[in-house]
Design an enzyme around this catalytic site. Sequence first.
Site, PDB file in Angstrom:
ATOM      1  N   HIS A 273      -1.802 -22.879   0.782  1.00  0.00           N
ATOM      2  CA  HIS A 273      -1.203 -23.468   1.988  1.00  0.00           C
ATOM      3  C   HIS A 273       0.189 -22.934   2.285  1.00  0.00           C
ATOM      4  O   HIS A 273       0.922 -23.514   3.089  1.00  0.00           O
ATOM      5  CB  HIS A 273      -1.149 -25.002   1.892  1.00  0.00           C
ATOM      6  CG  HIS A 273      -2.479 -25.641   1.662  1.00  0.00           C
ATOM      7  ND1 HIS A 273      -3.499 -25.576   2.589  1.00  0.00           N
ATOM      8  CD2 HIS A 273      -2.973 -26.341   0.606  1.00  0.00           C
ATOM      9  CE1 HIS A 273      -4.555 -26.227   2.115  1.00  0.00           C
ATOM     10  NE2 HIS A 273      -4.260 -26.690   0.934  1.00  0.00           N
ATOM     11  N   ARG A 330      13.717 -26.137  12.819  1.00  0.00           N
ATOM     12  CA  ARG A 330      14.658 -25.241  12.154  1.00  0.00           C
ATOM     13  C   ARG A 330      14.220 -23.804  12.405  1.00  0.00           C
ATOM     14  O   ARG A 330      13.192 -23.548  13.025  1.00  0.00           O
ATOM     15  CB  ARG A 330      14.649 -25.499  10.640  1.00  0.00           C
ATOM     16  CG  ARG A 330      13.241 -25.395  10.038  1.00  0.00           C
ATOM     17  CD  ARG A 330      13.239 -25.480   8.535  1.00  0.00           C
ATOM     18  NE  ARG A 330      11.910 -25.643   7.984  1.00  0.00           N
ATOM     19  CZ  ARG A 330      11.022 -24.667   7.805  1.00  0.00           C
ATOM     20  NH1 ARG A 330      11.323 -23.434   8.170  1.00  0.00           N
ATOM     21  NH2 ARG A 330       9.842 -24.910   7.265  1.00  0.00           N
TER      22      ARG A 330
END
Length: 472
Positions: A273, A330
Amino acid sequence: MLLHLRGSRGKMGILLIRRVGLFCRSAHLSPQNLEYRPIKKVMVANRGEIAIRVFRACTELGIRTVAVYSEQDTGQMHRQKADEAYLIGRGLSPVAAYLHIPDIIKVAKENNVDAIHPGYGFLSERADFAQACADAGVRFIGPSPEVVHKMGDKVEARALAIKAGVPVVPGTDAPISSLKEAEEFAKTYSFPIIFKAAYGGGGRGMRVVRDYEELEENYQRAYSEALAAFGNGALFVEKFIEKPRHIEVQILGDKYGNVIHLYERDCSIQRRHQKVVEIAPAAQLDPHLRHRLTSDSVNLAKQVGYENAGTVEFLVDKHGKHYFIEVNSRLQVEHTVTEEITDVDLVHAQLRVCEGRSLPELGLEQDKIQINGCAIQCRVTTEDPSRGFQPDTGRIEVFRSGEGMGIRLDSASAFQGAIISPHYDSLLVKVIASGKDHPTAATKMHRALTEFRVRGVKVGNVTCKVGWLSPV
């Protein structure tokens, strides 16, 4: 033109040009342009390559830079690249030092820092850090604390996406509180399902469950992983999409409600992942699907009043249907490939937006953002493939990189004699290849990676095959 002006006539010409320039600039701004405040000094509350990336952008804009470092990082390159550097987290663990908000704020205030860039990881998606900056009178280079909070809570972000009309994967509306709730969800939507940490990402706290026999064990493991990584074990459950493409859209917003996208990145090549290869733009993406992905991203950002850089992430199934996953409030590790295909310096844009500039004033309007060629990023990591890609540590005895036309390297510890610490992320260097199309970029990447020679520590991802990087 100005060099050829003479005497009083020249002075009048200069005055006229200045007035025209001011008029043109004011045309882009609302009365809120009084918010414009130049930034003279920036601290990066981070380490490694992302700290150096931000320092370079600041230097190009004439902004003074400040590094912070833990006791274990006294010899790290990011400390040497800044104009000033200060120790934080004395007596704390290596990671805890970069999470110690009071020390970071104290250093910022004592050294007249105007703004703090959080980088990625550590405190970058912590609303309490963004709020602490605001409370101290230091600007946070990112979204407002309220938006960071909304986007950091995956359940709330999901609800906002639904409100904005963005399709989402079937899932729970709130964190589950018991195994029984997971069982009920599985009965309704059938297996496979996936547990996800409600207050974090990066692959931690994620567990796929394919039948009832695996349910309890994976629930407990996901809870424990989320608790250890994020201090909160809350989980939510989603239907698991088999073999999807992972497509994310880069967005950028200003203080005046303007939001644009800078197209998409394909991050489907992952291990556990976690992304290892990123490609921009996504290969063979249907133009109608690209339009839906980018439009949904901009609409969601506008709904929450998004400011600064961010990424909206989606899964695309085999039928071409897209589903919202999350918003990363971000700068991303893979922002580099977007910069290469759009010729937009995202860190420059972050700094200027934080100062109060509008996107139109910066020349960042949607119809001016074009895709030029293709870019691919591979993450070269200090991991041992023979041990299941476990992180490796030690001293780099030999380092030779792949370079040349079309290759960009972003790194911090990629040099002979560098000490690779066991305490931090295993990323050694980001290799970015760009070319006129996907095959050209893939060929350059393959050539660059085969030129690498690293001895002293094991490395992963330097044997990528061209077939992995080319369109499928």
